[in-house]
Each structure stands twice: as structure tokens, then as C-alpha cells.
Design a protein around this motif. Structure first.
Motif, short mmCIF file in Angstrom:
data_model
loop_
_atom_site.label_atom_id
_atom_site.label_comp_id
_atom_site.label_asym_id
_atom_site.label_seq_id
_atom_site.Cartn_x
_atom_site.Cartn_y
_atom_site.Cartn_z
N LEU A 1 4.96 -3.67 -13.43
CA LEU A 1 6.36 -3.84 -13.05
C LEU A 1 7.32 -3.34 -14.12
N GLN A 2 6.87 -2.35 -14.87
CA GLN A 2 7.72 -1.67 -15.85
C GLN A 2 8.51 -0.60 -15.11
N PRO A 3 9.85 -0.59 -15.22
CA PRO A 3 10.64 0.42 -14.52
C PRO A 3 10.60 1.78 -15.22
N GLY B 1 0.78 -1.23 0.00
CA GLY B 1 0.00 0.00 0.00
C GLY B 1 0.81 1.28 0.00
N TYR B 2 2.14 1.17 -0.01
CA TYR B 2 3.02 2.34 0.02
C TYR B 2 3.73 2.51 -1.31
N LYS B 3 3.88 3.76 -1.73
CA LYS B 3 4.70 4.07 -2.90
C LYS B 3 6.16 3.84 -2.52
N TYR B 4 6.96 3.38 -3.47
CA TYR B 4 8.38 3.15 -3.19
C TYR B 4 9.20 3.37 -4.45
N ASP B 5 10.49 3.57 -4.24
CA ASP B 5 11.41 3.58 -5.37
C ASP B 5 12.60 2.70 -5.01
N MET B 6 13.39 2.40 -6.02
CA MET B 6 14.58 1.60 -5.83
C MET B 6 15.79 2.46 -6.14
N ASP C 1 18.18 -2.83 -18.34
CA ASP C 1 18.01 -2.27 -19.67
C ASP C 1 17.88 -0.74 -19.59
N VAL C 2 17.13 -0.24 -18.61
CA VAL C 2 17.00 1.21 -18.41
C VAL C 2 18.36 1.82 -18.09
N VAL C 3 19.12 1.17 -17.23
CA VAL C 3 20.44 1.67 -16.86
C VAL C 3 21.36 1.74 -18.08
N VAL C 4 21.42 0.68 -18.83
CA VAL C 4 22.32 0.64 -20.00
C VAL C 4 21.91 1.68 -21.04
N LYS C 5 20.63 1.78 -21.32
CA LYS C 5 20.17 2.76 -22.32
C LYS C 5 20.43 4.19 -21.85
N THR C 6 20.26 4.44 -20.56
CA THR C 6 20.54 5.78 -20.02
C THR C 6 22.01 6.12 -20.20
N MET C 7 22.89 5.17 -19.86
CA MET C 7 24.33 5.42 -20.00
C MET C 7 24.71 5.59 -21.47
N MET C 8 24.07 4.86 -22.35
CA MET C 8 24.34 5.02 -23.78
C MET C 8 23.95 6.43 -24.25
N CYS C 9 22.90 6.98 -23.66
CA CYS C 9 22.46 8.33 -24.04
C CYS C 9 23.49 9.40 -23.69
N TYR D 1 10.71 -11.35 -10.24
CA TYR D 1 11.76 -10.38 -9.95
C TYR D 1 12.82 -10.38 -11.04
N GLY D 2 13.17 -11.55 -11.54
CA GLY D 2 14.21 -11.65 -12.57
C GLY D 2 13.86 -10.87 -13.83
N ALA D 3 12.62 -10.96 -14.27
CA ALA D 3 12.19 -10.23 -15.47
C ALA D 3 12.20 -8.72 -15.19
N MET D 4 11.73 -8.33 -14.02
CA MET D 4 11.74 -6.92 -13.65
C MET D 4 13.18 -6.40 -13.60
N TRP D 5 14.08 -7.18 -13.00
CA TRP D 5 15.48 -6.76 -12.87
C TRP D 5 16.13 -6.62 -14.24
N ALA D 6 15.80 -7.50 -15.17
CA ALA D 6 16.34 -7.40 -16.53
C ALA D 6 15.89 -6.08 -17.18
#
Length: 158
Positions: free
Chosen positions: A146-148, A5-10, A105-113, A96-101
Motif C-alpha cells: 500500500l505504498q503510493p 484481481g484488477y489493477k487500479y489507480d487513484m 505526502d507524495v502530493v506535497v513532496k511533488t509540489m515542493m519539487c 486507509y488512513g495510513a495509506m492516505w497520509a
């Protein structure tokens, strides 16, 4: 996606040890920071900062804020570890594994930008590319599917 019931971030910790070629390491462990007021999408609740913001510096001031005392209490209160989130996902039957992948992907694409800009700055200011690295803190939230979603990237994260 809400956590009990709580909003969260990672907070995802990322080390970049080279930009030419780009070399990025995503740490498996990190933080899960929860808001201290249960989430509501009602218009009357829009002013409640501790419902909508997950920043530790804001929520730690709330009387309700608690967190575990040690590594064995990594799923207590409003500051969890990513390992605790993984266990929670497993208990709920979430992948969790699919979410982590998708997070990686977000991290790698951000760094590529930003790779070209970083490469230019390093060539201008660093005498040898092998003596430079940076640790980044990626703040990511998940939607109902579960889309980041990237919130922000911090240098020198705590």
C-alpha cells in the motif's frame, strides 16, 4: 495492490491556490479507475492493454466496461469513488488512513519539487499572485504494501 484481481489507480484532485507561500489542498474525494481485464503477470499477457492500463479513455471502449449510475453506486463496475475504496479497505481490515497520509505526502513532496519553477512562472506572467490557482489530477497506484507511487500529474483534469 489489486482490487478484486484488477489493477487500479487513484485520481487525486489537488488545488494549488498560492505558490508564495505554497498552499496545497488535497481533496478527500476522487476517482478509482480499474482496468477491465483481471491482472496477470504472465509474459503472454503483456500485450493486453486493458489489463495493464487503467485509463478511462481506453477501458470505456471495452464491452465489459460498466460503472454505477449515481452517487449511491460508487463501488459498481470499473470506476469507483475514493469513498468506495475507503469502505472496501475497511471491509478488508486495511488501514486507509495510513495509506492516505502517504498519498498526501507524495502530493506535497511533488509540489515542493516544482515550487521554484511555478513561482518563477507566476512572477513572470501573473500580475497579482492572489488571482491565480490551478487544479491538478495526481494519478497514483499502490503496491502490495500500500505504498503510493506517482504515475503522472495532469493539469485541468477531468
Amino acid at each position: 495492490h489489486l482490487l478484486d484481481g484488477y489493477k487500479y489507480d487513484m485520481r487525486i484532485y489537488v488545488a494549488v491556490t498560492c505558490v508564495d507561500p505554497l498552499r496545497v489542498y488535497v481533496y478527500r474525494e476522487g476517482l478509482v479507475r480499474l482496468a477491465t481485464v483481471r491482472y496477470s503477470d504472465a509474459d503472454k499477457d503483456l500485450h493486453q492493454r486493458c489489463m495493464h492500463l487503467t485509463n478511462y479513455s481506453i477501458n470505456v471502449k471495452k464491452e465489459a466496461f460498466t460503472m454505477g449510475e449515481g452517487a449511491e453506486d460508487d463501488d459498481v463496475g470499473f470506476k469507483w469513488s475514493l469513498s468506495a475504496l475507503r469502505r472496501h479497505f475497511d471491509e478488508l481490515g486495511l488501514d486507509y488512513g495510513a495509506m492516505w497520509a502517504r498519498v498526501k505526502d507524495v502530493v506535497v513532496k511533488t509540489m515542493m519539487c516544482v515550487e521554484s519553477k511555478l513561482n518563477t512562472l507566476i512572477k513572470m506572467h501573473v500580475p497579482d499572485r492572489r488571482i491565480c490557482y490551478e487544479v491538478f489530477g495526481f494519478d497514483i497506484m499502490l503496491d502490495k504494501a500500500l505504498q503510493p507511487w506517482l504515475i503522472e500529474v495532469n493539469t485541468g483534469p477531468s
